[in-house]
Scaffold this active site. Structure first.
Site, short mmCIF file in Angstrom:
data_model
loop_
_atom_site.label_atom_id
_atom_site.label_comp_id
_atom_site.label_asym_id
_atom_site.label_seq_id
_atom_site.Cartn_x
_atom_site.Cartn_y
_atom_site.Cartn_z
N TYR A 93 74.49 31.47 12.74
CA TYR A 93 73.20 31.64 13.42
C TYR A 93 73.06 33.10 13.83
O TYR A 93 74.01 33.69 14.35
CB TYR A 93 73.16 30.75 14.67
N GLU A 151 64.53 35.08 14.04
CA GLU A 151 65.62 34.10 14.10
C GLU A 151 65.97 33.64 12.69
O GLU A 151 65.08 33.26 11.92
CB GLU A 151 65.19 32.90 14.95
#
Ligand code: GDP
Ligand code: MN
Length: 357
Positions: free
Chosen positions: A153, A241
């Site tokens: 991530y 993101e």
């Protein structure tokens, strides 16, 4: 559950990315920034990424099943991934009202792409982040699938606690990063960026190592992070993101998903980005409110909220919830509200048959 109502408003209306929740988890607050609305579809974000030298898969977009089939053939790839384009996340684990499970599918057969696209386009996809009836899929992305050995991530966001941009990453990427933050907060890494200096080599390399990238992959991941930061600055993003930022068996670091939020205050100098704005998923009342510079988010309850300031509006929603009521909406009039806006705000509230004013 003090933040439940406010979070519901945030998830439903503002769809702020997950990393803000992660970062502010300690403070147990979800903040809603006034005038930060623009959200792009994954394919639009990936186009911007490509232009900034970020590694993404080859892809096409399609709005009919036959176009999706053609795109799959044209890609001429070993494997294809078909992805429903909606603004909410959690598509992989989502369900369509056509019965089809999953908003992200991998297949080696282009014909299957056509069949699957048929069950996606025009149907609603329901995910953890959508309203309960889901969101209608009008476009699919047809991309070259790559094998993934590891999912991490990575995000960059503007953060008040750091007074500037911060990189957030975790070696536990893929779906449900919120769960990682809740259960194993030690697996969330942060690097504050000095906006005047930019991302330093040692910061990017440290983040890459914390994400588990080893050998030549560490440098490659660090390079991707710097390119993502360039993009972040260039487009006046409040958040970029990437989940997952993945590693392939061939030794490539690739951005498999993309979510970018933009600062609406920069609209005047980001004309090309804002021109991509797709308002078709927005609620008409919310759009009308936006015209008057008001923040309105419809909710399920029956008690109307009419408040000056997002913080107070959230607190009001939470208090209603605490005493067993349910807010019908979140309406932030903002600070310097004028008479005409108040009038329009009352019109919005009274147009909804549900609330008790
Ligand atoms: P989200 O569920 O809305 O976050 O959509 P993602 O784009 O993140 O896709 C969900 C999941 O599908 C990812 O976490 C991956 O596990 C998987 N996935 C997406 N693209 C590919 C691909 O090209 N190859 C492989 N092997 N898996 C993929
Ligand atoms: Mn994702």
């Amino acid at each position: 559950m003090a933040a439940s109502m406010a979070s519901q408003a945030a998830a439903k209306g503002l769809r702020i990315g997950t990393s803000k929740h992660i970062l502010h988890d300690k403070l147990k607050c979800t903040w809603l920034n006034p005038r930060r609305w623009l959200n792009l579809q994954e394919y639009q974000s990936k186009k911007l990424m490509q232009e900034s030298g970020v590694a993404v898969q080859r892809f096409y977009v399609a709005d009919t099943a036959s176009e999706a089939l053609e795109a799959a053939k044209r890609l001429n790839a070993k494997e294809i991934v078909l992805k429903a384009q909606i603004l909410a996340g959690g598509r992989g684990k989502g369900v369509f009202d056509s019965g089809l499970k999953g908003g992200v599918h991998l297949t080696k057969d282009p014909a299957v792409v056509g069949e699957l696209a048929n069950k996606m386009l025009g149907f609603n996809l329901i995910t953890k982040q959508t309203p309960k009836d889901g969101v209608k899929v009008k476009m699919v992305m047809v991309a070259e699938a790559l094998d993934i050995t590891r999912e991490t991530y990575f995000a960059i966001l503007m953060d008040r606690a750091f007074n500037g941009p911060v990189m957030v990453g975790s070696p536990q990427g893929g779906m449900d990063i919120e769960e990682v933050a809740a259960k194993t907060p030690e697996l969330i890494f942060k690097e504050a960026i000095d906006i005047f200096e930019g991302v330093q080599d040692d910061q990017a390399l440290r983040m890459a190592a914390n994400l588990g990238f080893r050998g030549p992959l560490q440098r490659q991941a660090a390079h991707q992070m710097k390119r993502l930061y360039d993009l972040f600055l260039k487009v006046d993003a409040t958040q970029v993101e990437v989940n997952p930022l993945g590693e392939t068996p061939e030794g490539q670091v690739v951005c498999f998903d993309a979510k970018i939020n933009f600062d609406d205050n920069a609209e005047f100098r980001q004309k090309a980005v804002f021109a991509m704005n797709d308002m078709t998923e927005s609620d008409p009342t919310e759009l009308e409110a936006a015209k008057w510079d008001l923040k309105y988010i419809g909710m399920d309850g029956n008690i109307a909220c009419f408040v000056n300031g997002a913080g107070l509006a959230m607190a009001t929603c939470d208090i209603i919830d605490l005493y067993g009521g349910k807010p019908a909406n979140f309406l932030d009039l903002g600070g310097g509200v004028k008479e005409r806006q108040v009038y329009e705000a009352f019109k919005l509230l009274t147009a909804d048959p549900k609330p008790l004013l």
